[in-house]
Write a protein that holds these residues in place. Structure first.
Motif, PDB file in Angstrom:
ATOM      1  N   GLU A 104       0.840  -1.199   0.000  1.00 14.17           N
ATOM      2  CA  GLU A 104       0.000   0.000   0.000  1.00 14.17           C
ATOM      3  C   GLU A 104       0.883   1.261   0.000  1.00 14.17           C
ATOM      4  O   GLU A 104       0.594   2.234  -0.702  1.00 14.17           O
ATOM      5  N   ALA A 105       1.974   1.198   0.780  1.00 15.64           N
ATOM      6  CA  ALA A 105       2.886   2.350   0.823  1.00 15.64           C
ATOM      7  C   ALA A 105       3.594   2.516  -0.517  1.00 15.64           C
ATOM      8  O   ALA A 105       3.810   3.642  -0.984  1.00 15.64           O
ATOM      9  N   TYR A 108       2.416   1.697  -3.479  1.00 16.08           N
ATOM     10  CA  TYR A 108       1.430   2.261  -4.406  1.00 16.08           C
ATOM     11  C   TYR A 108       1.243   3.751  -4.146  1.00 16.08           C
ATOM     12  O   TYR A 108       1.212   4.568  -5.074  1.00 16.08           O
ATOM     13  N   TYR A 109       1.164   4.098  -2.874  1.00 14.87           N
ATOM     14  CA  TYR A 109       0.992   5.501  -2.490  1.00 14.87           C
ATOM     15  C   TYR A 109       2.141   6.348  -3.057  1.00 14.87           C
ATOM     16  O   TYR A 109       1.934   7.404  -3.663  1.00 14.87           O
ATOM     17  N   MET A 110       3.351   5.865  -2.901  1.00  8.49           N
ATOM     18  CA  MET A 110       4.512   6.625  -3.374  1.00  8.49           C
ATOM     19  C   MET A 110       4.548   6.682  -4.898  1.00  8.49           C
ATOM     20  O   MET A 110       4.865   7.712  -5.480  1.00  8.49           O
ATOM     21  N   ARG A 111       4.212   5.569  -5.521  1.00  9.55           N
ATOM     22  CA  ARG A 111       4.210   5.556  -6.991  1.00  9.55           C
ATOM     23  C   ARG A 111       3.145   6.492  -7.530  1.00  9.55           C
ATOM     24  O   ARG A 111       3.345   7.146  -8.550  1.00  9.55           O
ATOM     25  N   SER A 112       2.012   6.569  -6.826  1.00 13.97           N
ATOM     26  CA  SER A 112       0.951   7.469  -7.288  1.00 13.97           C
ATOM     27  C   SER A 112       1.391   8.925  -7.204  1.00 13.97           C
ATOM     28  O   SER A 112       0.758   9.806  -7.764  1.00 13.97           O
ATOM     29  N   ARG A 113       2.502   9.169  -6.481  1.00 16.03           N
ATOM     30  CA  ARG A 113       3.066  10.523  -6.417  1.00 16.03           C
ATOM     31  C   ARG A 113       4.210  10.690  -7.414  1.00 16.03           C
ATOM     32  O   ARG A 113       4.990  11.641  -7.328  1.00 16.03           O
ATOM     33  N   GLY A 114       4.344   9.719  -8.296  1.00 18.16           N
ATOM     34  CA  GLY A 114       5.340   9.856  -9.360  1.00 18.16           C
ATOM     35  C   GLY A 114       6.678   9.218  -9.075  1.00 18.16           C
ATOM     36  O   GLY A 114       7.586   9.273  -9.891  1.00 18.16           O
ATOM     37  N   ILE A 115       6.831   8.613  -7.887  1.00 19.36           N
ATOM     38  CA  ILE A 115       8.128   8.029  -7.531  1.00 19.36           C
ATOM     39  C   ILE A 115       8.218   6.624  -8.141  1.00 19.36           C
ATOM     40  O   ILE A 115       7.374   5.778  -7.862  1.00 19.36           O
ATOM     41  N   PRO A 116       9.210   6.364  -8.986  1.00 18.73           N
ATOM     42  CA  PRO A 116       9.310   5.047  -9.636  1.00 18.73           C
ATOM     43  C   PRO A 116       9.380   3.915  -8.609  1.00 18.73           C
ATOM     44  O   PRO A 116       9.902   4.098  -7.503  1.00 18.73           O
ATOM     45  N   ALA A 117       8.891   2.744  -9.018  1.00 19.25           N
ATOM     46  CA  ALA A 117       8.751   1.618  -8.098  1.00 19.25           C
ATOM     47  C   ALA A 117      10.049   1.311  -7.356  1.00 19.25           C
ATOM     48  O   ALA A 117      10.061   1.097  -6.144  1.00 19.25           O
TER      49      ALA A 117
END
Lengths: 258, 404
Positions: B355-356, B358-367
């Motif tokens: 979940e964390a 996904y949250y970070m990726r949704s802010r543009g941070i690559p996986a």
């Protein structure tokens, strides 16, 4: 701007979105309302790119196919989702997280990264907007934040990311009236001709503060009615019962403070 | 050695030929690589003339006193022992023998194992540190293992005495050189007098071809405070065992550490804290990150003796497994023979929070970067209370990320 056609989403054998159509023009604010379990949050996550759904149909933002993209690519394309339940990330400093997010997007877009000092100014302006104290930036992301602080942090991130499309999933849930006012003020100040918003909510209350251009009623995975902001007032009075084929075991709409 | 052979050393030398190495049946050695342990060859320390690569790039650059031990022999050229602060005595173990014989002959309650006997037999080099007063300069002991053709493993000792009411910060960095098999066996003996306070940091970063066997014996008098910090990062098998005895009322032992394994590494931490007096407190807080096929071992014990009423202890061990082949063996142990005791323990094993991510990726941070941020966030919390920014920077650099 955003075109959603025949969007379907299911988890395993359970369909949740059953052919959702929506067009959102530049600068428009659309509210999506619906009873619990109608698929509101799934719609938001389908736009943001969460794993775990079988997705069908098409979604384009400024002509680009969003459904083909990873979540980070969607963010770079201008999608921002405000989470109903913002995630706690212990050990990761809020400021560092924000700057990494902004610079990741800038890198993807081929722009220069922003330095720590310049970024601090951007962050401080955003902090003022959502009336946050400065120590917020130096705490771990959402860790130990109150419900209201988490939602304000979402709007802070939105202000810093300056998205093309903001999808706010139940941003009003868990907020007292003061926090709601602050969050709504933040959202309103970020409205602009180039930025569209989808505001997802169960209750009409939020729409007293953020006046939508259009209101859609989502029931059982489809949009069953669209109108202007007076539709929300109609729902406030009459509930969702008129839009569904069975009895709702749902909370009353008026006076609720979920 | 000017004093000649110490009694305990001659006894150890007699035993050393007939030693039996630990086996899988020894609980404290259960996950050790028994076969390769048997391939370590020890002997009397001798100066190495092997060309030693630049070690500065491998260790934190601290400003204070520095003593470098190479293959069990003090390297005066690389050490920095001039102009020691008042109240700090830092000498080579070989030179200290005369005046510090009682310190060197200290008998520890915890039984010897084969490698501590070997250490007593051959560990004639190392450091003796005696502290009085409040010391602000960090003292740095560096142990370098350079496997040789004759013998591939070295032994050395670090003896630390902190006088009543005194305080110090001591860092032991343990590294190796070359890419052949071998290792080091380092014994640390710490004595804290009443009201003394010590921050003791071990940075274990030997090459992945080597083995590190560390053992730390601590005796604490009334109201003394130990802060033991272990960063167990290098070696094919990297082991550090702590035996801490709280012998007088009000002593406080706070042990924490981070182990970060890759490849085929096994990182083993064995901790026993003995509450031997009333109203002592102890904390054990360890975190592990295990990637690839690495294995972590955390065996943490609290032993509350008869009469140690009012004991207050907490243990926690949290682990992040980054690969399906990674493994953690976590074992909290408690033995309580006193009254009015509060002993808490907990262990967790988890994976990266989807979940964390996904949250970070949704802010543009690559996986990949999102994963790294989460891992670092988990690990960095173990460095928060380090006194030395230089040490903290060294660890973050070593773990492959810039300081936030």
């Amino acid at each position: 701007m955003l075109h959603v056609e025949k969007l379907t989403a299911s988890i395993g054998d359970t369909p949740i979105l059953k052919g959702l159509d929506l067009a959102v023009g530049a600068g428009e604010v659309h509210a999506i309302m619906g009873p619990n379990g109608s698929g509101k949050s799934t719609f938001a996550h389908a736009l943001a790119g969460r794993d775990g759904y079988e997705i069908g149909g098409t979604v384009t933002l400024d002509g680009a196919d969003l459904l083909e993209m990873e979540p980070e690519a969607r963010a770079a394309a201008g999608v921002f989702m405000g989470f109903q339940y913002p995630v706690e990330i212990p050990g990761v400093n809020n400021m560092y997280f924000l700057r990494t997010a902004v610079n990741s997007v800038r890198r993807t877009l081929g722009e220069d990264e922003i330095g720590a000092r310049d970024f601090l100014k951007v962050a401080e302006q955003a902090m003022e907007l959502v009336e946050m104290k400065k120590d917020f930036l130096y705490r771990s992301v959402n860790a130990g934040f109150s419900g209201g602080e988490k939602k304000r942090n979402e709007i802070l991130q939105m202000a810093v990311m300056q998205p093309r499309l903001a999808v706010l999933d139940e941003t009003d849930s868990g907020l007292d009236i003061d926090a709601l006012r602050v969050v709504a003020k933040g959202v309103n100040s970020l409205r602009g001709p180039e930025r569209s918003m989808i505001v997802i909510t169960h209750y009409q209350r939020l729409l007293d503060y953020i006046k939508p251009d259009f209101v859609h009623v989502l029931v059982e995975g489809k949009i069953v009615e669209s109108g202007d902001h007076t539709l929300a007032l109609h729902l406030e009075e009459n509930g969702y019962a008129g839009f569904v084929n069975h009895d709702l075991d749902d909370a009353p709409l008026s006076g609720a403070s979920a | 050695m000017s004093l000649g052979i110490l009694p305990s050393r001659s006894a150890a030398l007699e035993q050393v030929d007939s030693l039996s190495l630990p086996t899988k049946r020894d609980e404290a050695w259960r996950y050790a690589p028994h076969k390769t342990l048997g391939q370590l060859t020890f002997g009397p320390a001798a100066s190495t003339d092997a060309a030693l690569a630049d070690i500065d790039s491998q260790i934190p650059q601290l400003d204070g006193p520095l003593l470098v031990v190479v293959n069990g022999v003090v390297d005066a050229g690389r050490s920095r022992l001039g102009a020691l602060p008042d109240g700090v005595s830092l000498v080579s173990l070989a030179d200290a023998a005369d005046e510090a014989a009682d310190v060197l002959e200290r008998v520890h309650e915890e039984a010897d194992d084969a490698f501590s006997v070997i250490n007593r037999a051959y560990g004639t080099g190392g450091a003796v540190i005696q502290i009085s007063g409040q010391q602000s300069e960090t003292i740095h002991i560096v142990d370098v293992a350079v496997p040789g053709a004759e013998q591939n493993a070295s032994s050395s000792r670090v003896v630390i005495d902190v006088a009543a009411g005194s305080s110090a910060v001591i860092v032991e960095t343990r590294i190796g050189s070359g890419d052949s098999f071998g290792g080091s066996n380092v014994r640390t003996e710490i004595s804290l007098a009443a009201d003394a306070s010590l921050e003791h940091i071990i940075l274990q970063d030997l090459p992945a071809t080597q083995i590190h066997l560390g053992r730390v014996d601590v005796v604490q008098a009334a109201n003394s405070t130990l802060r033991a910090r272990l960063f167990n990062l290098g070696s094919d098998y990297g082991r550090v065992a702590y035996y801490v005895h709280l012998t007088d009322e009000g002593a406080h032992a706070d042990l924490s550490g981070l182990y970060f394994g890759f490849g085929e590494q096994t990182l083993d931490q064995q901790i026993t804290v003995v509450h031997g007096a009333p109203n002592c407190t102890s904390r054990q807080s360890y975190r592990g990150v295990l990637d690839d096929s690495s294995t972590g071992v955390w065996n943490g014990g609290v032993d509350v003796r008869v009469g140690a009423d009012g004991t207050d202890s907490e243990q926690s061990n949290d682990n992040l497994l980054l690969s399906r082949k990674a493994e953690i063996n976590t074992m909290p142990r408690l033995e309580i023979l006193a009254d009015e005791v509060s002993c808490q323990h907990g262990a967790t094993v988890g994976q990266l929070d989807e979940e964390a991510l996904y949250y970070m990726r949704s802010r543009g941070i690559p996986a990949e970067e999102a994963s790294r941020l989460l891992i670092n966030g988990f690990a960095d919390q173990m460095m928060d209370d380090l006194e030395s920014d230089t040490v903290r920077a060294w660890i973050t650099e070593r773990l492959g990320h810039a300081n936030v």
